[in-house]
Scaffold this motif. Structure first.
Motif, short mmCIF file in Angstrom:
data_model
loop_
_atom_site.label_atom_id
_atom_site.label_comp_id
_atom_site.label_asym_id
_atom_site.label_seq_id
_atom_site.Cartn_x
_atom_site.Cartn_y
_atom_site.Cartn_z
N GLU A 516 -14.78 -48.66 24.07
CA GLU A 516 -15.47 -48.35 22.82
C GLU A 516 -16.01 -49.64 22.20
O GLU A 516 -15.35 -50.68 22.22
N VAL A 517 -17.21 -49.56 21.68
CA VAL A 517 -17.84 -50.68 20.98
C VAL A 517 -17.88 -50.34 19.50
O VAL A 517 -18.63 -49.45 19.07
N GLU A 518 -17.05 -51.03 18.72
CA GLU A 518 -16.99 -50.77 17.28
C GLU A 518 -18.25 -51.30 16.61
O GLU A 518 -18.63 -52.45 16.83
N PRO A 519 -18.89 -50.50 15.77
CA PRO A 519 -20.08 -51.00 15.08
C PRO A 519 -19.72 -51.95 13.96
O PRO A 519 -18.61 -51.92 13.42
N ARG A 520 -20.66 -52.80 13.61
CA ARG A 520 -20.50 -53.67 12.43
C ARG A 520 -20.73 -52.82 11.18
O ARG A 520 -21.68 -52.06 11.09
N ARG A 521 -19.82 -52.99 10.20
CA ARG A 521 -19.94 -52.20 8.97
C ARG A 521 -20.14 -53.07 7.72
O ARG A 521 -20.52 -52.57 6.67
N GLN A 543 -26.24 -47.99 9.59
CA GLN A 543 -25.28 -48.43 10.60
C GLN A 543 -25.50 -47.75 11.95
O GLN A 543 -26.03 -46.63 12.01
N PRO A 546 -20.24 -45.64 16.57
CA PRO A 546 -19.44 -46.27 17.63
C PRO A 546 -20.13 -46.09 18.98
O PRO A 546 -20.67 -45.02 19.28
N ARG A 548 -20.46 -47.49 23.39
CA ARG A 548 -19.66 -47.61 24.60
C ARG A 548 -20.19 -48.77 25.46
O ARG A 548 -21.39 -49.08 25.45
N GLY A 694 -21.96 -58.49 18.37
CA GLY A 694 -22.31 -57.16 17.88
C GLY A 694 -23.47 -57.15 16.90
O GLY A 694 -23.92 -56.09 16.47
#
Length: 721
Positions: A516-521, A543, A546, A548, A694
């Motif tokens: 999983e690639v966590e998004p920048r928030r 945004q 999430p 991959r 990211g």
């Protein structure tokens, strides 16, 4: 100074030792070198450096010396110790000898005042402090002067950290020079380490003399470890190494440690071994403190067969009956390797030590080598920024202004602090204005040393001579001789055999694609200070979702496949078939999983309706072909590419703020792509080759959302790290 005989003192020392080791018979006796060090500290009030193998009993020297000095009216002993794990063990050991020990470290700030009051009242015999405390402004300016004045004995544990020639140099330790200078005359000092070659020994001995001719007593013993049986097993690939561990772990004596080179590998190996029925736990720099404590306790109590650990399980972990140490991947330094394997066999007659080198080792060595001391240009820029600042700058305030990640920036500042060019004060860092010279020769020499150490580890794995003798020679041990029990001396004790069942399971596990690639928030702090008008939370409607990745570059599974393909010197070309097929698997799992778009997926999202790629100046064919394959597989339109308005920004190893500054205004959504997005009812895939910080994905997603995309699903081949 002439050696003197103190029979009464010797008797008293042996009595304290008996209490320390729990010997009710009183038969415990100090080794001759232990006694010589204690005599030098207590009777002669000298400075001493003890270089002795792990398990020799260095802690007995300073605890016995403490008891004797306290009986003679001396102040408390101050032990500078690098790890909280060591501190916990030391406090327990001291209590056995009736020695009252307390700690001051980052995890107990609320107790500092109480501890200081107890010291003032004479209720503390030993105070353990972490080296980081030495440069904390409050501690340095308020606590340290009083402590230096009251100290009865100063102990520098793991003293090789003082030396930048050592394998584990820590800038905070260099603050000890100040403390050594400020100690009242006649206060003895003890430095101890198990891992110092001749150069490090000489450097530490000189620093004990604070730059003058050192009168330090140096006691250096043989470094052979008779209980250790060293061996190397060369296996074809990561799957064979994982399978070998699964098949042979129960044959290894007692409980032990399996070292890996990366956090990702530690987590992979832990999960696999658990699946195969083994009781193991993971221990890395990302493990929460409470979980670390639990893992240590479980290993000490033999509730687990092994901890699968990075070097975070380092100096100071003390389990005398540790039965084995296995390295899944080779450390880059024979000195560091000797230290880690030395955790085994301290209190047992036989312990197994095995190295299972991997083809990914070299790439990992290179990555860590790239984090060395920054260039002179970056250092000068930092000094200039601090010099022009009207107030102290904290790390978060300084970070956006310098192209360094926070951890490297902090280490650099600590070195500059020791060199007198900057100073840490309340509120942050200031420039002192003192002249400073960039010691390029020294930094280059250290880099060459690192390369030589890497070659030594290659030589260690390949040698047909005695392995223990090889390690001893790396540590300049004059007593090095064949051990008679390593695999080269006595023959291999383990075969490379693996069962078909374990090998298939390992291949399935390592071949499983998808991270999983966590998004920048949140935007990083300090962007307005560098001319980027962004701050706070990224609006939800701007945004990415999430995403991959096929794998991490630090994985021992897909990482080994992706690393050469994405290396800087690798040629560009279409996405290989095996990689494309694995991406299909990732997409299928993603669609069916939580937040997926397949029928029946938990919290199902709208189905993706198109594919967008990110422009690349280095791998345009790879990314375009990947985007095309995904579009074909999903029967989706390939909508276009997020382009660069000019030349693509360079490398991404700076910090987040600097990366965003480079990306600000650099990416653009072409009109044709914006038109296509406006008419679509659903999210789009955003395809790139690799993500590290990211921020490229975050900025591209923001632009796509603003251009009309209802959602953005990042899909990349690899995550760096």
């Amino acid at each position: 100074m002439e050696h003197t005989s103190n029979p009464d003192l010797r008797t008293a020392a042996d009595t304290v030792l008996a209490r320390l080791v729990g010997d009710a018979s009183g038969e415990a006796k100090l080794r001759e070198d232990q006694w010589r060090a204690i005599e030098a500290l207590v009777a002669e009030r000298r400075r001493a450096l003890v270089v002795q193998r792990t398990g020799w009993g260095k802690s007995a020297v300073y605890f016995v010396a403490t008891a004797l000095l306290r009986d003679r009216g001396a102040g408390p002993t101050v032990i500078v110790s690098p790890l909280l794990a060591l501190m916990r063990n030391q406090v327990e050991a001291a209590a056995r000898a009736g020695i009252r020990a307390r700690t001051i470290n980052s995890s107990n700030t609320e107790e500092w005042d109480t501890v200081q009051d107890e010291i003032a009242a004479g209720e503390v015999d030993v105070l353990l402090v972490s080296p980081e405390r030495l440069n904390n402004p409050d501690f340095r300016d308020q606590v340290l002067p009083k402590l230096s004045a009251a100290t009865g004995l100063l102990v520098v544990d793991e003293a090789h950290c003082i030396s930048d020639w050592g394998h584990d140099f820590r800038p905070d330790y260099r603050r000890l020079r100040t403390m050594l200078t400020d100690l009242p005359p006649g206060v003895p000092v003890l430095a101890t380490t198990a891992t110092a070659n001749a150069r490090v020994t000489a450097d530490v001995a000189e620093q004990l003399g604070t730059g003058g001719t050192s009168d330090a007593l140096v006691l250096r013993g043989p470094l052979d470890r008779e209980s250790l049986s060293l061996g190397v097993l060369r296996l074809p690939d990561a799957a064979h190494r994982m399978a070998w561990l699964a098949d042979h772990l129960d044959r290894l004596p007692g409980s032990g440690i399996i070292y890996t080179l990366t956090v990702a590998a530690a987590e992979e190996v832990t999960a696999f071994l658990r699946q195969r029925g083994h009781t193991v736990a993971s221990y890395t720099g990302k493990t929460e403190n409470a979980d670390r404590q639990q893992a240590e306790d479980d290993l000490l109590a033999n509730r687990v067969k092994a901890l699968v650990a990075t070097s975070a399980l380092g100096m100071g972990f003390d389990k005398p009956d540790l039965g084995f140490v296995v390295h899944l991947g080779s450390p880059s330094s024979p000195i560091a390797y000797y230290q880690q394997v030395g955790r085994a066999g301290r209190g047992v007659e036989h312990a197994e030590v095995l190295l299972l080198p991997g083809k990914e080792d070299e790439a990992i060595w290179q990555y860590f080598a790239s984090l060395a001391f920054p260039s002179e240009e970056l250092v000068r820029r930092t000094l200039d920024i601090l010099g022009r600042a009207e107030r102290p700058l904290s790390l978060p305030a300084l970070e956006p202004l310098v192209e360094l990640r926070r951890s490297r920036l902090e280490t650099m500042l600590k070195v500059l602090d020791v060199d007198g060019a900057v100073k840490r004060v309340k509120g942050g860092w200031i420039a002192t204005g003192q002249p400073w010279t960039y010691d390029a020769e020294r930094y280059d020499w250290v880099a060459r040393q690192r390369e030589a150490e890497q070659q030594s580890m290659r030589d260690y794995a390949a040698t047909t001579e005695c392995r223990m003798e090889f390690l001893q020679r790396q540590l300049d041990d004059e007593g090095a001789k064949p051990c008679g029990q390593c695999d080269n001396c006595a023959g291999a004790r383990f075969t490379a055999d693996t069962s078909a069942d374990s090998l298939d399971a390992a291949r399935d596990d390592l071949g499983r694609a998808g991270v999983e690639v966590e998004p920048r928030r949140m935007w990083p702090t300090g962007l307005p200070a560098i001319g980027v008008d962004l701050k706070g939370r990224i609006p939800a409607k701007e945004q990415a979702a999430p995403g991959r990745a096929l794998g991490r570059l630090s994985d021992i599974g897909w990482g080994n496949r992706l690393r050469p393909m994405l290396a800087a010197q690798a040629p560009d070309g279409p996405v290989p078939d095996d990689v494309a097929k694995a991406v299909v698997t990732v997409l299928a799992d993603w669609a069916k999983g939580p937040g997926g778009w397949a029928q029946g997926a938990a919290e199902a999202q709208p189905r993706p309706v198109g594919v967008v790629t990110v422009a690349s100046s280095t791998r345009p064919q790879l990314i375009h072909s990947l985007g095309t394959r995904i579009a074909e597989i999903g029967r989706l339109p390939l909508l276009g590419t997020v382009e660069y308005a000019g030349e693509a920004p360079g490398g991404s190893r700076s910090n987040s703020a600097q990366r965003l500054k480079a990306l600000d205004g650099a990416l653009t959504v072409p009109d044709a792509l914006a038109t296509s997005l406006a008419g679509l009812d659903g999210p789009v895939f955003l395809v790139d080759d690799c993500t590290e910080t990211g921020w490229t994905l975050a900025v591209a997603a923001r632009l796509l959302r603003r251009a009309g995309a209802q959602g953005v699903l990042p899909l990349v081949l690899a995550v760096q790290g």
